[in-house]
Design a protein around this motif. Sequence first.
Motif, PDB file in Angstrom:
ATOM      1  N   ARG A  39       0.886  -1.387   0.131  1.00 33.54           N
ATOM      2  CA  ARG A  39      -0.059  -0.107  -0.092  1.00 33.54           C
ATOM      3  C   ARG A  39       0.920   1.429  -0.184  1.00 33.54           C
ATOM      4  O   ARG A  39       0.707   2.358  -0.917  1.00 33.54           O
ATOM      5  CB  ARG A  39      -1.065   0.075   1.099  1.00 33.54           C
ATOM      6  CG  ARG A  39      -1.996   1.052   1.285  1.00 33.54           C
ATOM      7  CD  ARG A  39      -2.934   0.965   2.274  1.00 33.54           C
ATOM      8  NE  ARG A  39      -4.004   1.960   2.377  1.00 33.54           N
ATOM      9  CZ  ARG A  39      -3.748   3.379   2.921  1.00 33.54           C
ATOM     10  NH1 ARG A  39      -2.423   3.285   3.680  1.00 33.54           N
ATOM     11  NH2 ARG A  39      -4.393   4.376   3.007  1.00 33.54           N
ATOM     12  N   PHE A  40       1.732   1.359   0.828  1.00 29.96           N
ATOM     13  CA  PHE A  40       2.775   2.519   0.815  1.00 29.96           C
ATOM     14  C   PHE A  40       3.418   2.460  -0.439  1.00 29.96           C
ATOM     15  O   PHE A  40       3.707   3.523  -0.943  1.00 29.96           O
ATOM     16  CB  PHE A  40       3.737   2.265   1.926  1.00 29.96           C
ATOM     17  CG  PHE A  40       4.836   3.234   2.196  1.00 29.96           C
ATOM     18  CD1 PHE A  40       4.565   4.398   2.638  1.00 29.96           C
ATOM     19  CD2 PHE A  40       6.066   3.100   1.641  1.00 29.96           C
ATOM     20  CE1 PHE A  40       5.329   5.559   2.953  1.00 29.96           C
ATOM     21  CE2 PHE A  40       7.203   4.120   1.755  1.00 29.96           C
ATOM     22  CZ  PHE A  40       6.677   5.361   2.356  1.00 29.96           C
ATOM     23  N   LEU A  41       3.963   1.383  -1.088  1.00 26.45           N
ATOM     24  CA  LEU A  41       4.699   1.460  -2.223  1.00 26.45           C
ATOM     25  C   LEU A  41       3.759   1.994  -3.444  1.00 26.45           C
ATOM     26  O   LEU A  41       4.211   2.612  -4.227  1.00 26.45           O
ATOM     27  CB  LEU A  41       5.158  -0.032  -2.573  1.00 26.45           C
ATOM     28  CG  LEU A  41       5.999  -0.232  -3.972  1.00 26.45           C
ATOM     29  CD1 LEU A  41       7.071   0.684  -3.958  1.00 26.45           C
ATOM     30  CD2 LEU A  41       6.244  -1.611  -4.187  1.00 26.45           C
ATOM     31  N   SER A  42       2.503   1.561  -3.541  1.00 28.92           N
ATOM     32  CA  SER A  42       1.657   2.196  -4.373  1.00 28.92           C
ATOM     33  C   SER A  42       1.382   3.605  -4.157  1.00 28.92           C
ATOM     34  O   SER A  42       1.307   4.264  -5.303  1.00 28.92           O
ATOM     35  CB  SER A  42       0.085   1.498  -4.244  1.00 28.92           C
ATOM     36  OG  SER A  42      -0.711   1.935  -5.197  1.00 28.92           O
ATOM     37  N   GLY A  44       3.443   5.616  -2.879  1.00 25.98           N
ATOM     38  CA  GLY A  44       4.978   6.370  -3.161  1.00 25.98           C
ATOM     39  C   GLY A  44       5.040   6.347  -4.866  1.00 25.98           C
ATOM     40  O   GLY A  44       5.271   7.371  -5.406  1.00 25.98           O
ATOM     41  N   LEU A  45       4.555   5.342  -5.547  1.00 25.71           N
ATOM     42  CA  LEU A  45       4.730   5.265  -7.073  1.00 25.71           C
ATOM     43  C   LEU A  45       3.660   6.344  -7.607  1.00 25.71           C
ATOM     44  O   LEU A  45       4.147   7.180  -8.583  1.00 25.71           O
ATOM     45  CB  LEU A  45       4.502   3.950  -7.630  1.00 25.71           C
ATOM     46  CG  LEU A  45       5.629   2.886  -7.325  1.00 25.71           C
ATOM     47  CD1 LEU A  45       4.930   1.475  -7.477  1.00 25.71           C
ATOM     48  CD2 LEU A  45       6.837   3.096  -7.806  1.00 25.71           C
ATOM     49  N   GLY A  46       2.584   6.404  -7.013  1.00 24.34           N
ATOM     50  CA  GLY A  46       1.547   7.332  -7.497  1.00 24.34           C
ATOM     51  C   GLY A  46       2.164   8.860  -7.115  1.00 24.34           C
ATOM     52  O   GLY A  46       2.055   9.652  -8.162  1.00 24.34           O
ATOM     53  N   HIS A 169      10.669   5.648  -7.982  1.00 23.01           N
ATOM     54  CA  HIS A 169      10.234   4.607  -9.211  1.00 23.01           C
ATOM     55  C   HIS A 169      11.267   3.293  -9.205  1.00 23.01           C
ATOM     56  O   HIS A 169      10.863   2.276  -9.748  1.00 23.01           O
ATOM     57  CB  HIS A 169      10.046   5.474 -10.447  1.00 23.01           C
ATOM     58  CG  HIS A 169      10.547   4.755 -11.574  1.00 23.01           C
ATOM     59  ND1 HIS A 169       9.794   3.718 -12.144  1.00 23.01           N
ATOM     60  CD2 HIS A 169      11.633   5.106 -12.477  1.00 23.01           C
ATOM     61  CE1 HIS A 169      10.506   3.369 -13.318  1.00 23.01           C
ATOM     62  NE2 HIS A 169      11.428   4.347 -13.554  1.00 23.01           N
ATOM     63  N   ASN A 170      12.498   3.924  -8.879  1.00 22.60           N
ATOM     64  CA  ASN A 170      13.717   2.576  -9.233  1.00 22.60           C
ATOM     65  C   ASN A 170      13.896   1.667  -8.221  1.00 22.60           C
ATOM     66  O   ASN A 170      14.295   0.321  -8.224  1.00 22.60           O
ATOM     67  CB  ASN A 170      14.991   3.317  -9.255  1.00 22.60           C
ATOM     68  CG  ASN A 170      15.229   3.908 -10.489  1.00 22.60           C
ATOM     69  OD1 ASN A 170      14.624   3.718 -11.501  1.00 22.60           O
ATOM     70  ND2 ASN A 170      16.414   4.754 -10.487  1.00 22.60           N
ATOM     71  N   LEU A 241       4.930   3.993 -14.214  1.00 21.21           N
ATOM     72  CA  LEU A 241       4.540   4.058 -12.871  1.00 21.21           C
ATOM     73  C   LEU A 241       3.224   4.030 -12.399  1.00 21.21           C
ATOM     74  O   LEU A 241       2.865   3.399 -11.560  1.00 21.21           O
ATOM     75  CB  LEU A 241       4.927   5.765 -12.502  1.00 21.21           C
ATOM     76  CG  LEU A 241       6.474   5.989 -12.597  1.00 21.21           C
ATOM     77  CD1 LEU A 241       6.550   7.631 -12.198  1.00 21.21           C
ATOM     78  CD2 LEU A 241       7.226   5.207 -11.477  1.00 21.21           C
ATOM     79  N   LEU A 242       2.152   4.477 -13.055  1.00 17.34           N
ATOM     80  CA  LEU A 242       0.754   4.424 -12.492  1.00 17.34           C
ATOM     81  C   LEU A 242       0.309   2.892 -12.753  1.00 17.34           C
ATOM     82  O   LEU A 242      -0.184   2.337 -12.001  1.00 17.34           O
ATOM     83  CB  LEU A 242      -0.083   5.195 -13.635  1.00 17.34           C
ATOM     84  CG  LEU A 242      -0.054   6.965 -13.285  1.00 17.34           C
ATOM     85  CD1 LEU A 242      -0.820   7.573 -14.042  1.00 17.34           C
ATOM     86  CD2 LEU A 242      -0.205   7.276 -11.793  1.00 17.34           C
ATOM     87  N   PRO A 243       0.645   2.134 -13.781  1.00 15.16           N
ATOM     88  CA  PRO A 243       0.088   0.851 -13.927  1.00 15.16           C
ATOM     89  C   PRO A 243       0.838   0.155 -12.632  1.00 15.16           C
ATOM     90  O   PRO A 243       0.313  -0.891 -12.039  1.00 15.16           O
ATOM     91  CB  PRO A 243       0.529   0.334 -15.377  1.00 15.16           C
ATOM     92  CG  PRO A 243       0.730   1.486 -16.209  1.00 15.16           C
ATOM     93  CD  PRO A 243       1.023   2.664 -15.122  1.00 15.16           C
ATOM     94  N   THR A 244       2.064   0.182 -12.484  1.00 17.55           N
ATOM     95  CA  THR A 244       2.857  -0.415 -11.322  1.00 17.55           C
ATOM     96  C   THR A 244       2.175  -0.011  -9.983  1.00 17.55           C
ATOM     97  O   THR A 244       2.033  -0.919  -9.148  1.00 17.55           O
ATOM     98  CB  THR A 244       4.177  -0.379 -11.361  1.00 17.55           C
ATOM     99  OG1 THR A 244       4.816  -0.625 -12.504  1.00 17.55           O
ATOM    100  CG2 THR A 244       4.916  -0.957 -10.493  1.00 17.55           C
ATOM    101  N   ALA A 245       1.783   1.156  -9.803  1.00 18.59           N
ATOM    102  CA  ALA A 245       1.276   1.747  -8.659  1.00 18.59           C
ATOM    103  C   ALA A 245      -0.113   0.920  -8.434  1.00 18.59           C
ATOM    104  O   ALA A 245      -0.401   0.390  -7.441  1.00 18.59           O
ATOM    105  CB  ALA A 245       0.932   3.206  -8.523  1.00 18.59           C
TER     106      ALA A 245
END
Length: 274
Positions: A39-42, A44-46, A169-170, A241-245
């Motif tokens: 959830r935090f990763l999502s 962060g990517l967003g 993102h990395n 970024l958005l699809p991965t998030a």
Amino acid sequence: MEALTSSQTLAAFGLTLIAGLATGLGALLTFLSRSTNTRFLSIGLGFSAGVMIYISFVDILAKSQEAFANQYGSLMGESLGLFAFFAGILCTFVIDQLIPDNVNPHHALEFNAQHPSSQPIQHDALSRAGLFTAIAIAIHNFPEGFATFVMALEDIQTGIAVAFAIALHNIPEGLAIALPIYYATKKRKKAFTIAFASGLTEPVGAVLGYMLLVPLMGELTLGITFGMVAGIMVYISFDELLPTARRYGNDHTVISGVILGMFVMALSLILFKL
């Protein structure tokens, strides 16, 4: 662009290096924890996507059009800036298409959203997947390093924001490389080294950008560079970024991160002008 000093160049390179090394941080997370706060990763990517999209449209593209306008007038400057913007998107798309789908980092990242410990481990296949993902991500990192470096040369505050977004993102890319290699070989050092090395292509992209562009810097070169950098960053945001998030979270975590990233970027641009 004013004459560059050695401190400006070193600062820009340092920011690019830090962004690239975040891939190694992602690899370390593979060994430090058995679970990832998705959830935090999502969020962060967003957040990264929000920063990059906002600054591309509000600041970087505007700088491109302004540089062109100084040479060719307002209407032509706006048109050429947009042309450079879409050229940046096209170039990044072409690079993306050169990588087969089965080793494209966009698809390889799906591995991290699953629970590999509950799946049968095919050691050779996992090891190959990690290696090919490292190669694919290394190729992707060239334009990212170029974008971070050029923006930091022009404006260190903007460069910091871009480097921070790229670094976030990395992190999952480092996970995507290290996790399958570690599960296949049980060798932490090997998994970390390969992930770390893939991130180093980002400062390599910075060096190439410096060697090719800085000697030619003028209004025309700046217009082309900023326009293409804006396009590169927008493409990365929407395609990666958005699809991965979304894969790591849900619609609410993604949009929360995007809005927060845009707000922080907007606020920072105002504060830096005071």
